[in-house]
Design a protein around this motif. Structure first.
Motif, mmCIF file in Angstrom:
data_model
loop_
_atom_site.group_PDB
_atom_site.id
_atom_site.type_symbol
_atom_site.label_atom_id
_atom_site.label_comp_id
_atom_site.label_asym_id
_atom_site.label_seq_id
_atom_site.Cartn_x
_atom_site.Cartn_y
_atom_site.Cartn_z
ATOM 1 N N ALA A 1 -3.337 31.958 19.090
ATOM 2 C CA ALA A 1 -3.418 32.211 20.592
ATOM 3 C C ALA A 1 -4.999 32.568 20.969
ATOM 4 O O ALA A 1 -5.445 31.826 21.957
ATOM 5 N N TYR B 1 -4.723 23.174 23.499
ATOM 6 C CA TYR B 1 -3.878 23.969 22.667
ATOM 7 C C TYR B 1 -3.408 23.328 21.130
ATOM 8 O O TYR B 1 -2.404 23.699 20.790
ATOM 9 N N TYR C 1 -1.247 35.064 35.369
ATOM 10 C CA TYR C 1 -0.181 34.762 34.439
ATOM 11 C C TYR C 1 1.212 35.217 34.929
ATOM 12 O O TYR C 1 2.287 34.657 34.737
ATOM 13 N N PHE D 1 -7.120 35.883 35.447
ATOM 14 C CA PHE D 1 -6.263 35.095 34.941
ATOM 15 C C PHE D 1 -4.854 35.846 34.219
ATOM 16 O O PHE D 1 -3.761 35.590 34.146
ATOM 17 N N CYS E 1 -6.844 29.287 21.166
ATOM 18 C CA CYS E 1 -6.422 28.660 22.371
ATOM 19 C C CYS E 1 -7.057 29.181 23.722
ATOM 20 O O CYS E 1 -7.667 28.246 24.458
ATOM 21 N N LEU E 2 -7.007 30.364 23.672
ATOM 22 C CA LEU E 2 -7.698 31.198 24.815
ATOM 23 C C LEU E 2 -9.404 30.582 24.987
ATOM 24 O O LEU E 2 -9.551 30.177 25.844
ATOM 25 N N TYR F 1 -2.894 28.529 32.664
ATOM 26 C CA TYR F 1 -3.486 27.931 31.540
ATOM 27 C C TYR F 1 -3.125 28.734 30.257
ATOM 28 O O TYR F 1 -2.984 28.103 29.299
ATOM 29 N N LEU F 2 -2.644 30.013 30.723
ATOM 30 C CA LEU F 2 -2.135 30.917 29.270
ATOM 31 C C LEU F 2 -0.615 30.605 28.984
ATOM 32 O O LEU F 2 -0.356 31.197 27.810
ATOM 33 N N THR F 3 0.209 29.840 29.734
ATOM 34 C CA THR F 3 1.495 29.900 29.540
ATOM 35 C C THR F 3 2.091 29.473 28.072
ATOM 36 O O THR F 3 2.802 30.042 27.425
ATOM 37 N N PHE G 1 0.326 32.529 25.460
ATOM 38 C CA PHE G 1 0.123 33.987 25.797
ATOM 39 C C PHE G 1 1.329 34.733 25.188
ATOM 40 O O PHE G 1 1.000 35.791 24.405
ATOM 41 N N GLY H 1 -4.213 31.726 35.438
ATOM 42 C CA GLY H 1 -3.025 32.238 34.616
ATOM 43 C C GLY H 1 -2.354 31.316 33.921
ATOM 44 O O GLY H 1 -1.756 31.297 33.059
ATOM 45 N N SER I 1 -10.899 38.009 33.298
ATOM 46 C CA SER I 1 -9.605 38.570 32.789
ATOM 47 C C SER I 1 -8.746 39.091 34.142
ATOM 48 O O SER I 1 -7.542 38.747 33.937
#
Length: 198
Positions: free
Chosen positions: A156, A7, A108, A104, A159-160, A186-188, A191, A184, A101
């Protein structure tokens, strides 16, 4: 970003703060420098403490815990593989985004238990439609410039990419063509930036 290196690109959002909110350019540079130093120190300390705890599949006994590594997983060998095949990095990223995809993106919105209780597809689709409508239809209370939106997107996306490769290095078979376990949650942290771009 202090403990999760994936992150770290969120630190780019510091560039959104205008220099006029500081006492001067020197104060701005000192604040930026301290932020980078503390974040780097935290990330390095975290890495040094966690790196030694990693167990490759060859040394892993599944009966010793609930975490199940993919057969052949070894982060050091995986890193060596990527160094010897640098073009594979783009292939892994692309295939993960295309094929993983659904996991995740639905996760999310909501995937409960140990990922065995996902929300129904209609609920996931409805929630994304709702988020898009809220992002687009709300009257703007703050003027967001194009360069800010680019910074949101860049932060973003980086990070992804780092999340994908952290999973690929630690959990997947050496030489695999994609990362398979991308949750999902992990995207918090980043995202929402994609929605803020809208």
């Amino acid at each position: 970003p202090l403990l999760k290196m994936v992150y770290a690109p969120l630190l780019l959002l510091f560039l959104l703060v205008p220099i006029r909110h500081f006492k001067g350019k020197k104060h701005y540079l000192v604040a930026a420098g301290l932020m980078v130093i503390f974040a780097s120190a935290g990330a390095i300390t975290s890495y040094l403490n966690i790196d030694g705890l990693y167990i490759p599949y060859s040394e892993y006994a599944p009966e010793a815990g609930w975490v199940h590594l993919a057969e052949g997983a070894d982060k050091d060998l995986q890193m060596e593989f990527l160094k010897n095949n640098p073009g594979q990095i783009f292939s892994v990223l692309g295939k993960t985004l295309v094929y993983t995809s659904p996991m995740f993106l639905s996760g999310y919105i909501g995937s409960f238990g140990w990922l065995e209780l996902p929300l129904p597809l209609w609920a996931v689709i409805f929630t994304y439609i709702y988020l898009l409508v809220v992002a687009v239809a709300q009257p703007p209370t703050v003027s967001i410039k194009l360069r800010h939106k680019v910074l949101f997107g860049l932060s973003a996306f980086l990070c992804l990419c780092l999340v994908i490769f952290s999973q690929y290095l630690n959990w997947d078979l050496v030489g695999n063509d994609r990362a398979f376990t991308l949750q999902g949650r992990y995207l918090t942290p980043f995202f929402p930036l994609f929605f803020m771009m809208l």
